[in-house]
Design an enzyme around this catalytic site. Structure first.
Site, PDB file in Angstrom:
ATOM      1  CB  CYS C 109      -0.905   0.013   1.227  1.00  0.00           C
ATOM      2  SG  CYS C 109      -1.841   1.547   1.386  1.00  0.00           S
ATOM      3  CB  CYS C 112      -2.095   4.642   4.313  1.00  0.00           C
ATOM      4  SG  CYS C 112      -3.516   3.936   3.467  1.00  0.00           S
ATOM      5  CB  SER C 113      -0.434   0.889   6.702  1.00  0.00           C
ATOM      6  OG  SER C 113      -1.552   1.397   7.397  1.00  0.00           O
ATOM      7  CB  CYS C 114      -4.557  -0.835   2.554  1.00  0.00           C
ATOM      8  SG  CYS C 114      -5.246   0.833   2.539  1.00  0.00           S
TER       9      CYS C 114
END
Lengths: 100, 100, 204
Positions: C109, C112-114
């Site tokens: 991702c 962000c941090s999906c």
């Protein structure tokens, strides 16, 4: 110029740090607080992303992951009038006195 | 005038699409490194509330079709050293795409 | 309730300023009746129970049952339901992508941090690192090499950048020499990293 969060393809020669840390209590709780507030409709995931992206670039790059989540939580709760910065300051000072 | 709850689906699997080049002041989910590039629709993922609205307290309407778009790595990165067949799959909302 | 919670946090080392603010915010929200410490703890416990072992079970089932694999790839939510794994409607949509002899998948991702938390739990630190997020898209083979993974030059590498409402889980290839193994034994070969795509499943 992409935003500081938009990292795809940024020149970055730093080796990926494969060290993993065990999440501490406060990290797991701030994660959970976000989920609980989300379930109650108090804040959305997209608002949280927007708040994280709004951090000054040096903070975005230096804060740890859950520090950014905390900063985002504070931004959103103040923006929505749920809490004030003064209340948070006062509560943090009180907790410090209690030995935290 | 009533506002459509969801934008109609404009692209089919296999459609050639170009990712728009824009950097609006609000939150958005289209990374800079794919902007301006041409890819092919791999699949329609669904029709979702618009995160650009949700991120700022909006209702996310009209919902936007979301596509998985396949781009050639050698198109994205002039220096790309891997297999020329390598691709990148990325999810892009319809209002960021135009027919190519 | 709030008092008990504060006592839980008292340690020898003072907390960092930011950590302290997170505790302060939670305490204030509890005082205002917007949440309770118990609710937060239940959510912590829920996430603690989600580990890569969940994903590994799903992968092992797909390896031994081709019909299940087909359903997992085409209708992930209902296939997981068959295994008693319920994904609520308000979580992002999970899609499983299959590694084959021709194609290897890698998930990142960049914005962000999906991460497929519903099957793997909380993401590891490296997944959220700026270095991984920048290079996984532009140099996936170099990134995999950092994890000790060599991908054949004639293999097609497909990188998935999960920018939106989808989460991706990689179904790694079943290792050679595992023909006689049980589903349980197979699940032990399925690592978290192999389900993100930075490595292959373990050899038996």
């Amino acid at each position: 110029m992409p935003g500081v969060h938009d990292r795809g393809g940024w020149p970055d020669d730093t080796p990926i740090d494969l060290t993993e840390h065990e999440y501490s209590d406060w990290e797991r709780r701030v994660d959970a607080v976000h989920q609980v507030l989300g379930a109650q409709g108090i804040r959305t995931t997209d608002e949280m992303r927007r708040a994280i992206e709004s951090l000054p670039p040096d903070q975005y790059e230096s804060l740890s992951y859950y520090e950014k989540w905390t900063a985002a939580l504070e931004i959103l709760l103040i923006e929505k009038g749920v809490l004030t910065a003064q209340e948070i300051d006062a509560k943090a000072a009180q907790l410090r006195e209690q030995g935290l | 005038m009533t506002i459509a709850a969801a934008e109609p689906v404009r692209f089919e699997d296999g459609s050639a699409v170009r990712v728009r080049v824009e950097s609006p002041a609000h939150h958005f989910r289209t990374p800079a490194y794919i902007q301006g590039h041409v890819g092919v629709v791999d699949a329609l993922c669904g029709v979702y509330p618009n995160p650009e609205s949700l991120a700022h307290g909006g209702d996310g309407l009209p919902r936007q079709p979301l596509y998985r778009v396949r781009l050639r790595q050698t198109d994205l990165w002039p220096e790309y050293a891997g297999n020329p067949a390598d691709t990148l799959l990325v999810d892009v909302y319809q209002h960021w795409l135009e027919a190519a | 309730m709030t008092t008990t919670h504060v006592e839980d946090h008292v340690h020898d080392q003072p907390m960092s300023e930011v950590a302290l603010r997170s505790v302060a915010i939670e305490a204030l929200l509890a005082e205002k009746g917007l949440l309770t410490a118990d609710e937060v703890q239940r959510q912590v416990d829920l996430m603690d129970r989600r580990t890569p072992a969940d994903g590994a079970k799903v992968v092992a089932r797909a390896w031994v049952d081709p019909d299940f694999k087909a359903r997992l790839l085409s209708d992930t939510r209902s296939a997981l339901g068959e295994m008693g794994i319920r994904i609520s409607e308000d979580t992002p949509h999970l899609t499983v992508v299959e590694n084959t002899e021709e194609v290897h998948h890698l998930v990142v991702c960049t914005l962000c941090s999906c991460y497929p938390r519903m099957l793997l739990g909380r993401p590891p630190d490296w997944y959220k690192s700026l270095a991984y997020r920048s290079r996984a898209v532009s140099d996936p083979r170099g990134v995999m090499a950092e994890f000790g993974t060599a991908v054949a030059s004639d293999m097609q590498v497909d990188v998935l950048d999960s920018t939106a409402d989808m989460r991706y889980l990689v179904l790694p290839r079943r290792p050679e020499g595992t023909e006689g193994m049980s589903e349980e034994e197979l699940a032990r070969l399925v690592t978290r990293d192999s389900m993100v795509g930075v490595s292959e499943a373990l050899a038996p």
